[in-house]
Design a protein around this motif. Structure first.
Motif, PDB file in Angstrom:
ATOM      1  N   GLU A   1       0.809  -1.220   0.000  1.00  0.00           N
ATOM      2  CA  GLU A   1       0.000   0.000   0.000  1.00  0.00           C
ATOM      3  C   GLU A   1       0.843   1.270   0.000  1.00  0.00           C
ATOM      4  O   GLU A   1       0.427   2.321  -0.481  1.00  0.00           O
ATOM      5  CB  GLU A   1      -0.935   0.032   1.225  1.00  0.00           C
ATOM      6  N   THR A   2       2.059   1.172   0.556  1.00  0.00           N
ATOM      7  CA  THR A   2       2.919   2.367   0.659  1.00  0.00           C
ATOM      8  C   THR A   2       3.561   2.726  -0.673  1.00  0.00           C
ATOM      9  O   THR A   2       4.090   3.821  -0.823  1.00  0.00           O
ATOM     10  CB  THR A   2       4.017   2.135   1.703  1.00  0.00           C
ATOM     11  N   PHE A   3       3.532   1.804  -1.661  1.00  0.00           N
ATOM     12  CA  PHE A   3       4.189   2.048  -2.936  1.00  0.00           C
ATOM     13  C   PHE A   3       3.239   2.577  -3.998  1.00  0.00           C
ATOM     14  O   PHE A   3       3.651   2.829  -5.123  1.00  0.00           O
ATOM     15  CB  PHE A   3       4.835   0.756  -3.471  1.00  0.00           C
ATOM     16  N   CYS A   4       1.956   2.702  -3.674  1.00  0.00           N
ATOM     17  CA  CYS A   4       0.986   3.072  -4.718  1.00  0.00           C
ATOM     18  C   CYS A   4       0.192   4.302  -4.299  1.00  0.00           C
ATOM     19  O   CYS A   4       0.299   4.779  -3.167  1.00  0.00           O
ATOM     20  CB  CYS A   4       0.057   1.896  -5.036  1.00  0.00           C
ATOM     21  N   SER A   5      -0.607   4.782  -5.225  1.00  0.00           N
ATOM     22  CA  SER A   5      -1.414   5.974  -4.970  1.00  0.00           C
ATOM     23  C   SER A   5      -2.516   5.678  -3.956  1.00  0.00           C
ATOM     24  O   SER A   5      -2.770   4.521  -3.611  1.00  0.00           O
ATOM     25  CB  SER A   5      -2.043   6.465  -6.280  1.00  0.00           C
ATOM     26  N   VAL A   6      -3.166   6.740  -3.497  1.00  0.00           N
ATOM     27  CA  VAL A   6      -4.235   6.582  -2.511  1.00  0.00           C
ATOM     28  C   VAL A   6      -5.368   5.726  -3.066  1.00  0.00           C
ATOM     29  O   VAL A   6      -5.872   4.823  -2.393  1.00  0.00           O
ATOM     30  CB  VAL A   6      -4.767   7.974  -2.076  1.00  0.00           C
ATOM     31  N   VAL A   7      -5.781   6.020  -4.315  1.00  0.00           N
ATOM     32  CA  VAL A   7      -6.889   5.270  -4.919  1.00  0.00           C
ATOM     33  C   VAL A   7      -6.524   3.800  -5.076  1.00  0.00           C
ATOM     34  O   VAL A   7      -7.309   2.909  -4.731  1.00  0.00           O
ATOM     35  CB  VAL A   7      -7.279   5.876  -6.276  1.00  0.00           C
ATOM     36  N   ALA A   8      -5.314   3.523  -5.592  1.00  0.00           N
ATOM     37  CA  ALA A   8      -4.875   2.140  -5.764  1.00  0.00           C
ATOM     38  C   ALA A   8      -4.798   1.429  -4.415  1.00  0.00           C
ATOM     39  O   ALA A   8      -5.135   0.248  -4.294  1.00  0.00           O
ATOM     40  CB  ALA A   8      -3.523   2.101  -6.468  1.00  0.00           C
TER      41      ALA A   8
ATOM     42  N   LEU B   1      -6.726  -1.954  -3.262  1.00  0.00           N
ATOM     43  CA  LEU B   1      -5.946  -3.077  -2.755  1.00  0.00           C
ATOM     44  C   LEU B   1      -6.494  -3.567  -1.415  1.00  0.00           C
ATOM     45  O   LEU B   1      -6.679  -4.771  -1.199  1.00  0.00           O
ATOM     46  CB  LEU B   1      -4.481  -2.659  -2.625  1.00  0.00           C
ATOM     47  N   ARG B   2      -6.776  -2.615  -0.507  1.00  0.00           N
ATOM     48  CA  ARG B   2      -7.307  -2.998   0.807  1.00  0.00           C
ATOM     49  C   ARG B   2      -8.695  -3.625   0.693  1.00  0.00           C
ATOM     50  O   ARG B   2      -9.026  -4.579   1.409  1.00  0.00           O
ATOM     51  CB  ARG B   2      -7.345  -1.780   1.726  1.00  0.00           C
ATOM     52  N   LEU B   3      -9.510  -3.084  -0.224  1.00  0.00           N
ATOM     53  CA  LEU B   3     -10.843  -3.632  -0.413  1.00  0.00           C
ATOM     54  C   LEU B   3     -10.779  -5.081  -0.898  1.00  0.00           C
ATOM     55  O   LEU B   3     -11.511  -5.957  -0.412  1.00  0.00           O
ATOM     56  CB  LEU B   3     -11.617  -2.778  -1.425  1.00  0.00           C
ATOM     57  N   LEU B   4      -9.874  -5.347  -1.828  1.00  0.00           N
ATOM     58  CA  LEU B   4      -9.718  -6.708  -2.337  1.00  0.00           C
ATOM     59  C   LEU B   4      -9.140  -7.638  -1.279  1.00  0.00           C
ATOM     60  O   LEU B   4      -9.539  -8.809  -1.168  1.00  0.00           O
ATOM     61  CB  LEU B   4      -8.823  -6.706  -3.581  1.00  0.00           C
ATOM     62  N   GLN B   5      -8.193  -7.135  -0.491  1.00  0.00           N
ATOM     63  CA  GLN B   5      -7.578  -7.961   0.538  1.00  0.00           C
ATOM     64  C   GLN B   5      -8.555  -8.335   1.657  1.00  0.00           C
ATOM     65  O   GLN B   5      -8.426  -9.385   2.282  1.00  0.00           O
ATOM     66  CB  GLN B   5      -6.362  -7.236   1.138  1.00  0.00           C
ATOM     67  N   ASN B   6      -9.545  -7.470   1.875  1.00  0.00           N
ATOM     68  CA  ASN B   6     -10.531  -7.750   2.922  1.00  0.00           C
ATOM     69  C   ASN B   6     -11.633  -8.700   2.461  1.00  0.00           C
ATOM     70  O   ASN B   6     -12.448  -9.138   3.271  1.00  0.00           O
ATOM     71  CB  ASN B   6     -11.169  -6.442   3.417  1.00  0.00           C
ATOM     72  N   GLN B   7     -11.643  -8.975   1.157  1.00  0.00           N
ATOM     73  CA  GLN B   7     -12.629  -9.924   0.638  1.00  0.00           C
ATOM     74  C   GLN B   7     -12.019 -11.313   0.645  1.00  0.00           C
ATOM     75  O   GLN B   7     -10.845 -11.493   0.325  1.00  0.00           O
ATOM     76  CB  GLN B   7     -13.028  -9.518  -0.787  1.00  0.00           C
TER      77      GLN B   7
ATOM     78  N   GLN C   1     -17.781   1.984  -5.318  1.00  0.00           N
ATOM     79  CA  GLN C   1     -17.262   2.138  -3.956  1.00  0.00           C
ATOM     80  C   GLN C   1     -16.157   3.185  -3.857  1.00  0.00           C
ATOM     81  O   GLN C   1     -16.028   3.842  -2.818  1.00  0.00           O
ATOM     82  CB  GLN C   1     -16.725   0.784  -3.454  1.00  0.00           C
ATOM     83  N   ILE C   2     -15.376   3.330  -4.915  1.00  0.00           N
ATOM     84  CA  ILE C   2     -14.183   4.184  -4.854  1.00  0.00           C
ATOM     85  C   ILE C   2     -14.168   5.147  -6.041  1.00  0.00           C
ATOM     86  O   ILE C   2     -14.243   4.724  -7.196  1.00  0.00           O
ATOM     87  CB  ILE C   2     -12.888   3.332  -4.857  1.00  0.00           C
ATOM     88  N   LYS C   3     -14.096   6.427  -5.752  1.00  0.00           N
ATOM     89  CA  LYS C   3     -14.055   7.435  -6.805  1.00  0.00           C
ATOM     90  C   LYS C   3     -12.723   7.347  -7.550  1.00  0.00           C
ATOM     91  O   LYS C   3     -11.657   7.255  -6.940  1.00  0.00           O
ATOM     92  CB  LYS C   3     -14.229   8.826  -6.195  1.00  0.00           C
ATOM     93  N   GLY C   4     -12.782   7.351  -8.878  1.00  0.00           N
ATOM     94  CA  GLY C   4     -11.565   7.252  -9.690  1.00  0.00           C
ATOM     95  C   GLY C   4     -10.978   5.861  -9.712  1.00  0.00           C
ATOM     96  O   GLY C   4      -9.766   5.693  -9.904  1.00  0.00           O
ATOM     97  N   ALA C   5     -11.822   4.825  -9.532  1.00  0.00           N
ATOM     98  CA  ALA C   5     -11.320   3.453  -9.422  1.00  0.00           C
ATOM     99  C   ALA C   5     -10.591   2.989 -10.678  1.00  0.00           C
ATOM    100  O   ALA C   5      -9.642   2.200 -10.585  1.00  0.00           O
ATOM    101  CB  ALA C   5     -12.481   2.506  -9.103  1.00  0.00           C
ATOM    102  N   ILE C   6     -10.995   3.478 -11.859  1.00  0.00           N
ATOM    103  CA  ILE C   6     -10.369   3.011 -13.097  1.00  0.00           C
ATOM    104  C   ILE C   6      -8.871   3.329 -13.107  1.00  0.00           C
ATOM    105  O   ILE C   6      -8.046   2.501 -13.516  1.00  0.00           O
ATOM    106  CB  ILE C   6     -11.062   3.648 -14.325  1.00  0.00           C
ATOM    107  N   ARG C   7      -8.513   4.546 -12.620  1.00  0.00           N
ATOM    108  CA  ARG C   7      -7.076   4.884 -12.565  1.00  0.00           C
ATOM    109  C   ARG C   7      -6.328   3.937 -11.642  1.00  0.00           C
ATOM    110  O   ARG C   7      -5.216   3.492 -11.943  1.00  0.00           O
ATOM    111  CB  ARG C   7      -6.907   6.332 -12.085  1.00  0.00           C
ATOM    112  N   GLY C   8      -6.942   3.624 -10.503  1.00  0.00           N
ATOM    113  CA  GLY C   8      -6.300   2.712  -9.569  1.00  0.00           C
ATOM    114  C   GLY C   8      -6.156   1.315 -10.130  1.00  0.00           C
ATOM    115  O   GLY C   8      -5.145   0.635  -9.906  1.00  0.00           O
ATOM    116  N   ILE C   9      -7.179   0.850 -10.882  1.00  0.00           N
ATOM    117  CA  ILE C   9      -7.124  -0.484 -11.483  1.00  0.00           C
ATOM    118  C   ILE C   9      -5.991  -0.558 -12.502  1.00  0.00           C
ATOM    119  O   ILE C   9      -5.229  -1.533 -12.547  1.00  0.00           O
ATOM    120  CB  ILE C   9      -8.485  -0.822 -12.136  1.00  0.00           C
ATOM    121  N   ARG C  10      -5.834   0.497 -13.310  1.00  0.00           N
ATOM    122  CA  ARG C  10      -4.759   0.506 -14.307  1.00  0.00           C
ATOM    123  C   ARG C  10      -3.390   0.467 -13.630  1.00  0.00           C
ATOM    124  O   ARG C  10      -2.469  -0.237 -14.072  1.00  0.00           O
ATOM    125  CB  ARG C  10      -4.879   1.750 -15.184  1.00  0.00           C
TER     126      ARG C  10
END
Length: 866
Positions: free
Chosen positions: A183-190, A194-200, A213-222
Motif C-alpha cells: 500500500e505504501t508504494f501506490c497511490s491513494v486510490v490504488a 488493494l485494501r478492499l480486495l484484501q478484505n474480501q 465504492q471508490i471514486k476514480g477506481a479506473i485509474r487505480g485499477i490501471r
C-alpha cells in the motif's frame, strides 16, 4: 414422467456461454456499425429463410443487432467456418472487452466497404436458433416502430429473463506478486482498491462494484494492473441452469438369488410402475433409502440417470370439469366466434356474471382439438389462480401460466416448452402477449378495459391490446376482447364501423347466467351521515348490511382505493404534512400490529421512516392521521365487529409467491367473512357466497386530474359491484360518497353503460382526446432540476419545427408530482388527429438532444397524463 426433449437446447445454450475468457484492455472499440438502418435490415429476416453454412472457400459476414446499454445498431462480424447461422438466431459476440448477446439479422458475402477487415471480429457461438418465425419478427418490428422504441428493447421484453446474457469484467488479486507493505508504494486510490480486495475472502470484485465504492477506481485499477498485482478477467454470462431429477429405470427383470427380500420388493414395485420412475417417488413408495437403490444399480438391475424436468407453475389439482349448458346469448356468441375464419376482432360485452369465461372455454376447445394453441391474457397476476384452476379443470396439463411473478427458471422453462408448438393454453399478464406460440389459433383479452394492460416502465410503453391486434392480423387468428365495461376505444371502434367491414364484431351477453338479477346498488351520502353524528368510516346502512350478512352465514367484500392505514399525517397545530424527502408526496401511515413501531411509507419510492412523536415544524405533539386505507378499514372493522373474520387483499399482503392463490382460496373456503382490498379484487373474483359489497370511499376515484378519471371510476365501481350476488342469493351493493349527484355514481347505480359511454365520448370528441385524437407524452427525468427543464425546452422547440401546424404541443411543464425518488420530472404532451398518425416524423431523432444524465421516455397512447 416428462421427456428429455429440451436437454440439447439447454446443453447448446450452456456450453456457448461457459467457454469465454478474455484479457482486459484499457479501451477496446467495438466493430464499426454497418451503415444500413436496423429497421431495413430486420425486414430482411422475413425474406431470408434459407439456412446458411459457410463453405471453406468463401468467407461470410453477419450483421448482428447487439444488446448493450446505450448502444443500438447493427455491427458486422465474420462467421467462423465451423458455425451455422440463420437470420433470427441469438448469438454471442465480442463487444469491447465483454461478451454479449445479440440477434443475427442477415448474412453477407461481402463486408462493408468502409470497414477494415482487420477490425472485424468473429461470432463466438450460436446460443439458440429456430424460435423466431417470420410473423414473430414482424410483430416485434411493428411494435418497435409504433411505440418509438429501439428493437432491442422490444426483444428484451419478449424474451424470458436470462436468455440474452452479458459477461462481467472482474478484478482479482495475484497474491503471489504482492510485496509486503504494498500500500505504501501506490497511490491513494490504488491503495483503497488493494485494501478492499484484501478484505474480501477470495480477493475478487467486479469492476462495477469497485467503481461504485471508490471514486476514480479506473485509474487505480490501471496502476495495479501495470504493477502486476491484480489480474482482470471476464466472468461468463450466467445462464439459467436446467433443473435435473434422478430417474430409476429397470434394465433386468430376471431376479436372481443375489437379491435380498427388500431389494426384490423394490424391484417388483418398480416393475409394477412400468419399469421407470423418479428416485424420490420410488423411495416414498417403498419406504426405503437411496442406498438400497444404488446397490441394485451396482448389481445391474437398474440404472440411475439425470433427467431435465421443466419448471412450471404448479396449480392445485382440479376435478375434471365438463362444458356447461349455455343460455341463448352465450350460445349465439359462441356460434359467431366458431364461424370465424382468419383474422377478426370481437368485442364480447357481457355484464358481470354473464358467463364470459365459459364462452372462452368452449371457444378454445376446438382450437386445441385442431392442434393449435390459445393465448388468454388477464390484467392482474391476482386473477390468474382462479382462471387457471377453471381452465385446468377443463383442459388439464395443456394449460400453463406465464407472468413476472414466476421464478426466472419457471419463466425460462415455460417459454422453452411453448416454442415446441404443442397445442396448449397460455394464461398470463400483459408480457405473455409475446409468448412464442407457433400455431396460435385464438387470443383472448379478458377485462380488456383495464389499464394494467399498459406497460409504463421499462420501454417500450406498449399496450397489450394494441399488440394483440397486430398479432391477430399477423397470425391470421381471431381476437376476443371481453369486458363488462369496455374501454371507450373499443366501444367507439365497434360502434362506428362501415357496414361492409367484416373483421370487427360486437357480441352481447346482456343477462347473468341462470337468469340471476344484477345486484341492487344503494348510494349513501356521507354528508348526511356526519349530520346524524355518525363519524365512523362505515355508514349505518353498511353496518346493518354486515350484521345481516353474518347472521345469514354469507360473505362480503369491502373495497377501498388505497392500501396502508392513512393517506397522510398532519400537525393539527400548524398544518405541517409529513412528506417523503425523495418525492413531492406525503408519507402514508402503515399499521402492522398492536404495539408495533409506527411507520410512515412512501408509495412511490418505498422510503420508510419512523412516525415522529411531535411535529418537526412546531414541535407540537398533536399529529393526526387523515384518509383511510385497507389497513385502517380492517382495523376499524375488527373494533366494530369483533366476530367478523376478515382478510386483507392488497399489494402489501400479496408480495410473496403464491399469496394471491392462498388468500383467495381461504376466502372461498369460508375461512373469513369479509375480504378487504384495493383494485385487485374488483375483477375476475367469483365467489358464490358473496352477497354484500361495500365501497368505503368512492370519492378517491372520482376527483382525479386526468381525462380518463370518469371512465376509470365507472369501470372500477361497476366491476366491484359485480362481485355481489353470483350465487343463489341476490346481491346488495352500498357505495359511500360525498358526491351522490355525480353522473358517474348515477350511471353505476342504474347499470347504464351505454348512456355513460355516450356522454363521456361526447366530451372526449369536443376536446379531441382519444379515441377521437391521439396523444404522445414525452417524459423527462433527472437529478438536476435545471438540466431536466432545459432539456425539455430544447426538445419542445425541436417538436415545433418537426411537427405540422395542426399538431398541438402542450408544455413543457412539470409533472403533477414533480419529484420522485430524487429525480425531477417534466413532460411534453403532443395532441394530433388520428389521420395525421402516418405523417408524423420519426420521434426517435429527439433522443439525440437528450444528455446522458437526463432520461427521456416517449409514451405513445399514454393512459396517464397527470
Amino acid at each position: 414422467m416428462e421427456s428429455n426433449q429440451f436437454s440439447r437446447f439447454h446443453e447448446v445454450y450452456s456450453e456457448a456461454l461457459s467457454c469465454y475468457s478474455a484479457q482486459m484492455v484499457d479501451r477496446v472499440e467495438p466493430n464499426t456499425a454497418f451503415t444500413s438502418s436496423p429497421t431495413k435490415a430486420v425486414m430482411c429476416v422475413a425474406e431470408e429463410t434459407k439456412l446458411y453454412q459457410t463453405e471453406s472457400n468463401q468467407q461470410q459476414w453477419v450483421e448482428v443487432l447487439v444488446d448493450c446499454p446505450g448502444i443500438q445498431g447493427l455491427y458486422t462480424y465474420y462467421l467462423p467456418t465451423d458455425l451455422i447461422v440463420n437470420p433470427g438466431d441469438i448469438v454471442s459476440v465480442p463487444f469491447g472487452a465483454q461478451i454479449i448477446g445479440g440477434i443475427a439479422i442477415r448474412l453477407c458475402y461481402t463486408p462493408p466497404v468502409d470497414l477494415e477487415l482487420s477490425r472485424i471480429r468473429p461470432i463466438e457461438d450460436v446460443i439458440t436458433s429456430g424460435f423466431f418465425p417470420q410473423s414473430y419478427w414482424q410483430l416485434l418490428q411493428q411494435i418497435a416502430q409504433y411505440y418509438c422504441s429501439d428493437l432491442m428493447s422490444v426483444i428484451r421484453v419478449a424474451l424470458p429473463p436470462g436468455l440474452l446474457g452479458r459477461s462481467q469484467r472482474r478484478i482479482r488479486l495475484k497474491l503471489e506478486s504482492i510485496p509486503p507493505g504494498a500500500e505504501t508504494f501506490c497511490s491513494v486510490v490504488a491503495g483503497k482498491i488493494l485494501r478492499l480486495l484484501q478484505n474480501q475472502a477470495e480477493g475478487d470484485y467486479s469492476v462495477n462494484y469497485l467503481k461504485n465504492q471508490i471514486k476514480g477506481a479506473i485509474r487505480g485499477i490501471r496502476e495495479l494492473n501495470k504493477r502486476g498485482w491484480i489480474e482482470s478477467y471476464l466472468e461468463p454470462p450466467r445462464p439459467i441452469q436446467a433443473k435435473l431429477k434422478t430417474a430409476v429405470t429397470l434394465i433386468n427383470d430376471n431376479f436372481l438369488l443375489d437379491l435380498t427380500s427388500r431389494q426384490g420388493e423394490v424391484l417388483q414395485i418398480l416393475k409394477n410402475n412400468g419399469g421407470e420412475i423418479w428416485l424420490t417417488e420410488l423411495i416414498q413408495l417403498c419406504r426405503t433409502t437411496p442406498a438400497t437403490v444404488k446397490k441394485l444399480a451396482q448389481k445391474g438391475y437398474v440404472t440411475l440417470s439425470e433427467r431435465e424436468i421443466l419448471r412450471k407453475e404448479q396449480g392445485i389439482a382440479q376435478p375434471q370439469d365438463i362444458p356447461k349448458k349455455l343460455n341463448q346469448a352465450q350460445a349465439k356468441a359462441l356460434a359467431s366466434i366458431q364461424n370465424l375464419t382468419g383474422t377478426a376482432q370481437i368485442l364480447l360485452h357481457g355484464v358481470t356474471g354473464s358467463g364470459k369465461t365459459e364462452v372462452y372455454l368452449q371457444a378454445i376447445a376446438p382450437i386445441l382439438a385442431a392442434g393449435k394453441s390459445a393465448l388468454v391474457l388477464v390484467p392482474e397476476i391476482g386473477l390468474t389462480p382462479q382462471l387457471t384452476d377453471r381452465f385446468r379443470a377443463r383442459f388439464g396439463e395443456q394449460v400453463c401460466v406465464y407472468h413476472s411473478a414466476l421464478s426466472d427458471g419457471e419463466r425460462y422453462d415455460t417459454w422453452r416448452q411453448m416454442i415446441q408448438g404443442e397445442p396448449q393454453v397460455v394464461i398470463g399478464t400483459r408480457s405473455a402477449i409475446f409468448a412464442p406460440l407457433p400455431n396460435l389459433g385464438l387470443i383472448v383479452l379478458d377485462e380488456e378495459h383495464d389499464s394494467s394492460f399498459k406497460q409504463t416502465s421499462p420501454i417500450p410503453t406498449y399496450h397489450a391490446r394494441k399488440v394483440a391486434q397486430v398479432r391477430s392480423q399477423l397470425e391470421n387468428c381471431p381476437l376476443i376482447l371481453g369486458s363488462a365495461t369496455p374501454s371507450l376505444e373499443s366501444w367507439e371502434q365497434i360502434n362506428h364501423l362501415p357496414v361492409e367491414n367484416s373483421e370487427f364484431y360486437y357480441l352481447s351477453l346482456p343477462e347473468r347466467i341462470q337468469a340471476r338479477s344484477l345486484p341492487s346498488i344503494e348510494i349513501v351520502d356521507l354528508r348526511e351521515e356526519l349530520n346524524r353524528g355518525n363519524r365512523s368510516i362505515f355508514s349505518k346502512s353498511l353496518q346493518s348490511a354486515l350484521v345481516q350478512m353474518k347472521e345469514r352465514g354469507q360473505q362480503g367484500i369491502l373495497f377501498i382505493p388505497r392500501r396502508g392505514h392513512s393517506t397522510f399525517v398532519s400537525c393539527r397545530s400548524c398544518g405541517y404534512v409529513v412528506e417523503c424527502p425523495h418525492c413531492d408526496v406525503s408519507l402514508s401511515y402503515h399499521y402492522t400490529h398492536e404495539g408495533a413501531t409506527p411507520l410512515l411509507r412512501c408509495h412511490y419510492c418505498n422510503y420508510v421512516a419512523l412516525q415522529p412523536k411531535q411535529c418537526p415544524e412546531c414541535e407540537s405533539p398533536y399529529l393526526k392521521f387523515f384518509g383511510s386505507g385497507t389497513q385502517k378499514v380492517t382495523q376499524e372493522l375488527n373494533k366494530l365487529f369483533p366476530n367478523l373474520k376478515c382478510i386483507r387483499f392488497d399489494s402489501d399482503t400479496t408480495r410473496t409467491k403464491g399469496a394471491h392463490r392462498q388468500l383467495l382460496a381461504r376466502f372461498a373456503a369460508g375461512e373469513a367473512d369479509i375480504l378487504v382490498g384495493t383494485q385487485m379484487l374488483t375483477k375476475g373474483l367469483d365467489v358464490a357466497g358473496v352477497t354484500v359489497v361495500g365501497v368505503v370511499a368512492a370519492d378517491g376515484l372520482l376527483h382525479r386530474s386526468d381525462y380518463r378519471a370518469g371512465e376509470r371510476a365507472f369501470q372500477t365501481l361497476t366491476q366491484v359491484a359485480g362481485r355481489a350476488g353470483r350465487g343463489e342469493e341476490t346481491g346488495r351493493v352500498i357505495i359511500q360518497t360525498y358526491s351522490p349527484e355525480h353522473p358517474v355514481i348515477k350511471a353505476v347505480q342504474e347499470h347504464d353503460y351505454v348512456s355513460f359511454s355516450n356522454t363521456e365520448l361526447q366530451q372526449r370528441a369536443e376536446l379531441n382526446y382519444p379515441p377521437y385524437g391521439n396523444l404522445i407524452l414525452i417524459k423527462f427525468s433527472g437529478v438536476e432540476e435545471k438540466q431536466v427543464q432545459q432539456t425539455a425546452e430544447i426538445v419542445a422547440e425541436r417538436c415545433i419545427n418537426l411537427l405540422s401546424s395542426q399538431t398541438q404541443i402542450l408544455g413543457p411543464a412539470p409533472a403533477s408530482i414533480m419529484r420522485i425518488a430524487r429525480r425531477y420530472r417534466w413532460q411534453i404532451l403532443i395532441k394530433f388527429a388520428t389521420e395525421e398518425k402516418e405523417q408524423l416524423p420519426d420521434l426517435n431523432q429527439l433522443r439525440s438532444l437528450c444528455p446522458q444524465s437526463v432520461s427521456m421516455v416517449i409514451d405513445v397512447d399514454p393512459m396517464n397524463i397527470d
